[in-house]
Design a protein around this motif. Structure first.
Motif, PDB file in Angstrom:
ATOM      1  N   VAL A  75      -2.799 -10.055  20.817  1.00 42.14           N
ATOM      2  CA  VAL A  75      -3.689 -10.251  21.968  1.00 42.14           C
ATOM      3  C   VAL A  75      -5.102 -10.659  21.543  1.00 42.14           C
ATOM      4  N   ASP A  76      -5.755  -9.855  20.751  1.00 41.84           N
ATOM      5  CA  ASP A  76      -7.127 -10.177  20.360  1.00 41.84           C
ATOM      6  C   ASP A  76      -7.596  -9.260  19.226  1.00 41.84           C
ATOM      7  N   LYS A  77      -7.558  -9.794  18.014  1.00 39.19           N
ATOM      8  CA  LYS A  77      -7.910  -8.996  16.822  1.00 39.19           C
ATOM      9  C   LYS A  77      -9.329  -8.445  16.875  1.00 39.19           C
ATOM     10  N   ASP A  78     -10.240  -9.223  17.507  1.00 40.29           N
ATOM     11  CA  ASP A  78     -11.647  -8.848  17.436  1.00 40.29           C
ATOM     12  C   ASP A  78     -12.090  -7.870  18.513  1.00 40.29           C
ATOM     13  N   ARG A  79     -11.318  -7.769  19.565  1.00 38.59           N
ATOM     14  CA  ARG A  79     -11.770  -6.931  20.672  1.00 38.59           C
ATOM     15  C   ARG A  79     -10.925  -5.684  20.883  1.00 38.59           C
ATOM     16  N   ILE A  80      -9.978  -5.485  19.991  1.00 38.56           N
ATOM     17  CA  ILE A  80      -9.140  -4.293  20.105  1.00 38.56           C
ATOM     18  C   ILE A  80      -9.192  -3.547  18.775  1.00 38.56           C
ATOM     19  N   GLU A  81      -9.333  -2.254  18.866  1.00 38.12           N
ATOM     20  CA  GLU A  81      -9.350  -1.447  17.652  1.00 38.12           C
ATOM     21  C   GLU A  81      -8.254  -0.393  17.741  1.00 38.12           C
ATOM     22  N   HIS A  82      -7.559  -0.232  16.636  1.00 39.71           N
ATOM     23  CA  HIS A  82      -6.593   0.868  16.560  1.00 39.71           C
ATOM     24  C   HIS A  82      -7.194   1.914  15.648  1.00 39.71           C
ATOM     25  N   PHE A  83      -7.174   3.147  16.110  1.00 42.22           N
ATOM     26  CA  PHE A  83      -7.873   4.163  15.347  1.00 42.22           C
ATOM     27  C   PHE A  83      -7.018   5.427  15.260  1.00 42.22           C
ATOM     28  N   SER A  84      -6.671   5.791  14.042  1.00 44.97           N
ATOM     29  CA  SER A  84      -5.789   6.937  13.829  1.00 44.97           C
ATOM     30  C   SER A  84      -6.594   8.178  13.445  1.00 44.97           C
ATOM     31  N   VAL A 133      -4.575  23.543   6.927  1.00 45.14           N
ATOM     32  CA  VAL A 133      -5.438  24.208   7.897  1.00 45.14           C
ATOM     33  C   VAL A 133      -5.808  23.241   9.017  1.00 45.14           C
ATOM     34  N   LEU A 134      -5.530  23.652  10.221  1.00 43.47           N
ATOM     35  CA  LEU A 134      -5.857  22.788  11.353  1.00 43.47           C
ATOM     36  C   LEU A 134      -7.346  22.866  11.647  1.00 43.47           C
ATOM     37  N   LEU A 135      -7.943  21.716  11.865  1.00 46.21           N
ATOM     38  CA  LEU A 135      -9.358  21.705  12.192  1.00 46.21           C
ATOM     39  C   LEU A 135      -9.520  22.050  13.665  1.00 46.21           C
ATOM     40  N   PRO A 136     -10.603  22.744  14.026  1.00 49.15           N
ATOM     41  CA  PRO A 136     -10.782  23.098  15.440  1.00 49.15           C
ATOM     42  C   PRO A 136     -10.920  21.842  16.310  1.00 49.15           C
ATOM     43  N   SER A 137     -10.398  21.962  17.520  1.00 53.30           N
ATOM     44  CA  SER A 137     -10.413  20.803  18.433  1.00 53.30           C
ATOM     45  C   SER A 137     -11.814  20.269  18.675  1.00 53.30           C
ATOM     46  N   GLU A 138     -12.798  21.183  18.752  1.00 53.49           N
ATOM     47  CA  GLU A 138     -14.163  20.728  19.032  1.00 53.49           C
ATOM     48  C   GLU A 138     -14.667  19.805  17.924  1.00 53.49           C
ATOM     49  N   LEU A 139     -14.241  20.106  16.706  1.00 56.19           N
ATOM     50  CA  LEU A 139     -14.664  19.266  15.592  1.00 56.19           C
ATOM     51  C   LEU A 139     -13.975  17.902  15.667  1.00 56.19           C
ATOM     52  N   ILE A 140     -12.683  17.931  15.946  1.00 52.40           N
ATOM     53  CA  ILE A 140     -11.950  16.664  16.076  1.00 52.40           C
ATOM     54  C   ILE A 140     -12.618  15.797  17.148  1.00 52.40           C
ATOM     55  N   LEU A 141     -12.936  16.429  18.251  1.00 52.96           N
ATOM     56  CA  LEU A 141     -13.568  15.708  19.348  1.00 52.96           C
ATOM     57  C   LEU A 141     -14.871  15.049  18.887  1.00 52.96           C
ATOM     58  N   GLY A 160      -3.076   9.779  17.765  1.00 54.13           N
ATOM     59  CA  GLY A 160      -3.142  11.121  17.193  1.00 54.13           C
ATOM     60  C   GLY A 160      -4.109  12.048  17.911  1.00 54.13           C
ATOM     61  N   PHE A 161      -4.568  11.666  19.063  1.00 55.88           N
ATOM     62  CA  PHE A 161      -5.419  12.517  19.885  1.00 55.88           C
ATOM     63  C   PHE A 161      -5.044  12.279  21.335  1.00 55.88           C
ATOM     64  N   PRO A 162      -4.782  13.262  22.147  1.00 54.91           N
ATOM     65  CA  PRO A 162      -4.761  14.694  21.835  1.00 54.91           C
ATOM     66  C   PRO A 162      -3.601  15.102  20.926  1.00 54.91           C
ATOM     67  N   ARG A 163      -3.877  16.066  20.096  1.00 51.66           N
ATOM     68  CA  ARG A 163      -2.895  16.523  19.121  1.00 51.66           C
ATOM     69  C   ARG A 163      -2.423  17.935  19.448  1.00 51.66           C
ATOM     70  N   ASN A 164      -3.237  18.658  20.200  1.00 55.22           N
ATOM     71  CA  ASN A 164      -2.856  20.004  20.643  1.00 55.22           C
ATOM     72  C   ASN A 164      -3.047  20.092  22.150  1.00 55.22           C
ATOM     73  N   LEU A 165      -2.437  21.115  22.736  1.00 53.88           N
ATOM     74  CA  LEU A 165      -2.506  21.226  24.193  1.00 53.88           C
ATOM     75  C   LEU A 165      -3.936  21.275  24.722  1.00 53.88           C
ATOM     76  N   ASP A 166      -4.801  22.030  24.062  1.00 47.44           N
ATOM     77  CA  ASP A 166      -6.170  22.136  24.586  1.00 47.44           C
ATOM     78  C   ASP A 166      -6.898  20.794  24.509  1.00 47.44           C
ATOM     79  N   GLN A 167      -6.448  19.924  23.614  1.00 45.69           N
ATOM     80  CA  GLN A 167      -7.112  18.619  23.504  1.00 45.69           C
ATOM     81  C   GLN A 167      -6.746  17.682  24.648  1.00 45.69           C
TER      82      GLN A 167
END
Ligand code: ZN
Length: 353
Positions: A75-84, A133-141, A160-167
């Motif tokens: 579609v468009d390499k320059d205007r779409i970003e995939h972020f894991s 060790v899972l990082l806290p959701s607030e940090l991931i955010l 990969g986000f949301p990764r947990n229910l609270d996220q």
């Protein structure tokens, strides 16, 4: 997926007999033009002035990244970003080990982090962190926000986000937090049978020299070597030297070591499925054998490869790969392009184009 039904998506066009080799870049372009040309142009036009956020949710190893990257290319390499998010977390070690990058991270977190754990504790735990060790959701955010604020205004596939229910609840007001207020967001849920994930892991091989990865059963290289009743792929990366590709220790166990993660992922997908007020794109990797003829073209089905040695040379046999879906019914697994056609069409509709 057990309990929820992902609709079948028809990529077969009536009265068209043209065939494509979906592993070939040029063929793939022609394929997308034929099957989703109109929608691709609509998306390109939309992206000139607008963006969107698409949360990709699928089980671990379900190929989320593959689909998003293929869409981006087409579609468009320059205007779409995939972020894991997973990749970002893995590169955190690098950040923590570099004084300069560490300071940048701490400065950003001081402005943007809100959470119940003191920031200092989090940074300390990052420094001595084990990957278990899972990082806290607030940090991931906060980290996701940091990553996004680095980007120009681009449409984003967040993997990969949301990764947990609270996220999940964070993701609901996420776009308000990061200045994407006027842009739509979409949940993209991906259904891949566990048997598909299992065999992808069991048969994957990697080149010890250049790390190119392939699959003995599903994605071989051009040359296959035989020794003592075993078959090996030879790396065909042009910059490499035909190394014998090997499986990683533990891969023979398939999904067993990640079963717990897959279960959490399934709960998350079902939770997202039940959300109201957010458009959803529903992608399925498999099509029941009994429906295949009506819904897809045969070249859209993933082939499986098997090998035999006749005393002189290795023979390779190719046939449609048949698996049991999560309900136990026979199904075919689709190649990535038809799934991406479904993604493009559903996304266009979700954005109201
Ligand atoms: Zn190699």
């Amino acid at each position: 997926m057990k309990g929820i039904e992902f609709p079948l998506f028809k990529t077969k066009l009536d009265n068209i007999t043209e065939r494509f080799d979906l592993t070939d870049v040029g063929d793939r372009e022609a394929y997308f033009e034929l099957k989703a040309g109109l929608e691709i142009r609509k998306l390109r036009e939309y992206l000139k002035e607008n963006t969107f956020i698409c949360y990709l949710m699928g089980k671990k190893n379900s190929g989320k990244g593959t689909y998003a990257k293929m869409l981006k290319e087409i579609v468009d390499k320059d205007r779409i970003e995939h972020f894991s998010v997973g990749d970002m977390i893995r590169t955190l070690d690098e950040v923590v080990n570099s004084k300069e990058k560490q300071k940048e991270l701490i400065d950003f977190l001081e402005k943007n982090y809100r959470g119940f754990l003191p920031l200092k504790d989090i940074i300390d735990s990052l420094k001595g962190r084990s990957t278990k060790v899972l990082l806290p959701s607030e940090l991931i955010l906060a980290l996701v926000k940091m990553k996004i604020s680095d980007q120009e205004k681009k449409a984003l596939f967040i993997d990969g986000f949301p990764r947990n229910l609270d996220q999940i609840s964070y993701s609901l007001f996420f776009r308000d937090l990061i200045g994407y207020r006027d842009d739509p967001d979409v949940f993209c849920l991906i259904d891949v049978p566990e048997s598909v994930i299992d065999e992808r892991i069991k048969y994957r091989v990697v080149c010890p020299k250049c790390q190119t990865s392939r699959n003995l059963k599903l994605l071989p290289t051009k040359e296959v070597e035989h020794e003592n009743g075993k078959f090996y792929l030879l790396c065909d990366n042009m910059d490499c030297s035909k190394e014998r590709m090997e499986g990683k220790e533990g891969d023979e166990l398939g999904i067993e070591p990640i079963r717990e993660r897959l279960e959490i992922d399934e709960v998350l997908i079902k939770k997202a499925f039940s959300l109201h007020g957010i458009p959803k794109v529903l992608l399925r990797n498999s099509v029941p054998v009994k429906d295949a003829k009506d819904y897809v073209d045969d070249y859209e089905i993933t082939p499986e490869f098997s090998y035999s040695y006749n005393g002189e040379k290795t023979e390779i046999e190719e046939k449609p790969w048949q698996v049991k879906d999560d309900e136990g019914s026979p199904a075919y697994s689709l190649m990535p392009p038809p799934v991406v056609v479904s993604l493009i069409k559903q996304l266009t509709e979700a954005l109201g184009l």
